[in-house]
Design an enzyme around this catalytic site. Structure first.
Site, short mmCIF file in Angstrom:
data_model
loop_
_atom_site.label_atom_id
_atom_site.label_comp_id
_atom_site.label_asym_id
_atom_site.label_seq_id
_atom_site.Cartn_x
_atom_site.Cartn_y
_atom_site.Cartn_z
N GLU A 88 0.68 -1.28 0.10
CA GLU A 88 -0.09 0.08 0.07
C GLU A 88 0.73 1.42 -0.18
O GLU A 88 1.98 1.26 0.28
CB GLU A 88 -0.91 -0.09 1.10
N ASP A 89 0.06 2.27 -0.48
CA ASP A 89 1.03 3.75 -0.76
C ASP A 89 1.22 4.17 0.85
O ASP A 89 2.21 4.70 1.22
CB ASP A 89 0.47 4.53 -1.56
N ASP A 112 -2.84 5.43 6.66
CA ASP A 112 -3.34 6.70 7.36
C ASP A 112 -4.30 6.24 8.64
O ASP A 112 -3.86 5.85 9.65
CB ASP A 112 -4.08 7.34 6.33
N ARG A 147 0.31 11.77 -9.42
CA ARG A 147 0.68 10.25 -9.13
C ARG A 147 2.28 10.03 -9.69
O ARG A 147 2.99 9.14 -9.47
CB ARG A 147 -0.02 8.98 -9.79
N PHE A 204 -0.91 16.27 3.94
CA PHE A 204 -1.46 15.73 2.92
C PHE A 204 -0.29 15.54 1.76
O PHE A 204 0.22 16.72 1.42
CB PHE A 204 -2.75 16.37 2.22
#
Ligand code: IMP
Ligand code: MG
Length: 177
Positions: free
Chosen positions: A96-97, A100, A162, A149
């Site tokens: 996963e990136d 959070d 991206r 963010f």
């Protein structure tokens, strides 16, 4: 106007991804693994990480509903695309990136454990530890980052950014004007 501030350079990322690859290669020596990428944010991390593995590795991809065009998690995770292969008895590395709140990976972990894998580990490039609402942690984490963010290296804001090679903090007008 959107403003981008570099948080992690492509050189820092490449070095850390190589370290994670070496660690995973040691942990799974002599075994095969399946990398399951969470679309679309994890694609670039998965592509780089995979090439650092000295292991027999295959890929699969899974998709969940995400932030959409907003920056806040809705609190609800919906499966949009399941894996293509059976995960029974496999060594899964869920890629996963970013971790959070942890809602997405908690949901995916439970879903994949239902496949009865041999093992299941989580690789996340980024970890916003202070945002976590779920008791979940990454087994292979690239960088712990503050509650900002970020975009780039796969991460988006409304599908943009991206393709940036660095991870950047996105400052939008709402915050800066
Ligand atoms: P979680 O379910 O709250 O852990 O959120 C994980 C997902 O939220 C990630 O897969 C990202 O798609 C998205 N996300 C969380 N923080 C960021 C960010 O800073 N930039 C871009 N996407 C983010
Ligand atoms: Mg994502």
């Amino acid at each position: 106007m959107d403003r981008l501030k570099v948080l992690l350079t492509q050189q820092q990322i490449a070095k850390r991804v190589a370290e994670l690859g070496a660690q995973i290669s040691r942990d799974f020596e002599g075994e095969s693994v399946v990398l399951i990428g969470v679309l679309k944010g994890a694609t670039i991390f998965l592509a780089d990480l995979a090439r650092q593995l000295k292991l027999d590795a295959t890929f699969d991809f899974i998709a969940v509903s995400s932030y959409g065009n907003s920056r806040e998690q809705s609190g609800e995770v919906k499966l949009m695309k399941d894996v293509d292969q059976s995960m029974d008895g496999r060594n899964i590395i869920l890629v996963e990136d970013i971790l959070d709140t942890g809602l997405t990976l908690t949901y995916l972990k439970n879903l994949l454990l239902g496949h009865k894998p041999k093992s299941l580990k989580i690789a996340a490039l980024l970890d916003k530890v202070s945002r976590r609402t779920q008791p979940i942690h990454g087994d292979y984490v690239g960088f712990e980052i503050p509650d900002e963010f970020v975009v780039g290296y796969g991460l988006d804001y409304a599908e943009r950014f991206r393709n940036l090679p660095d991870v950047c903090i996105l400052e939008t007008d709402e915050e800066t004007s």
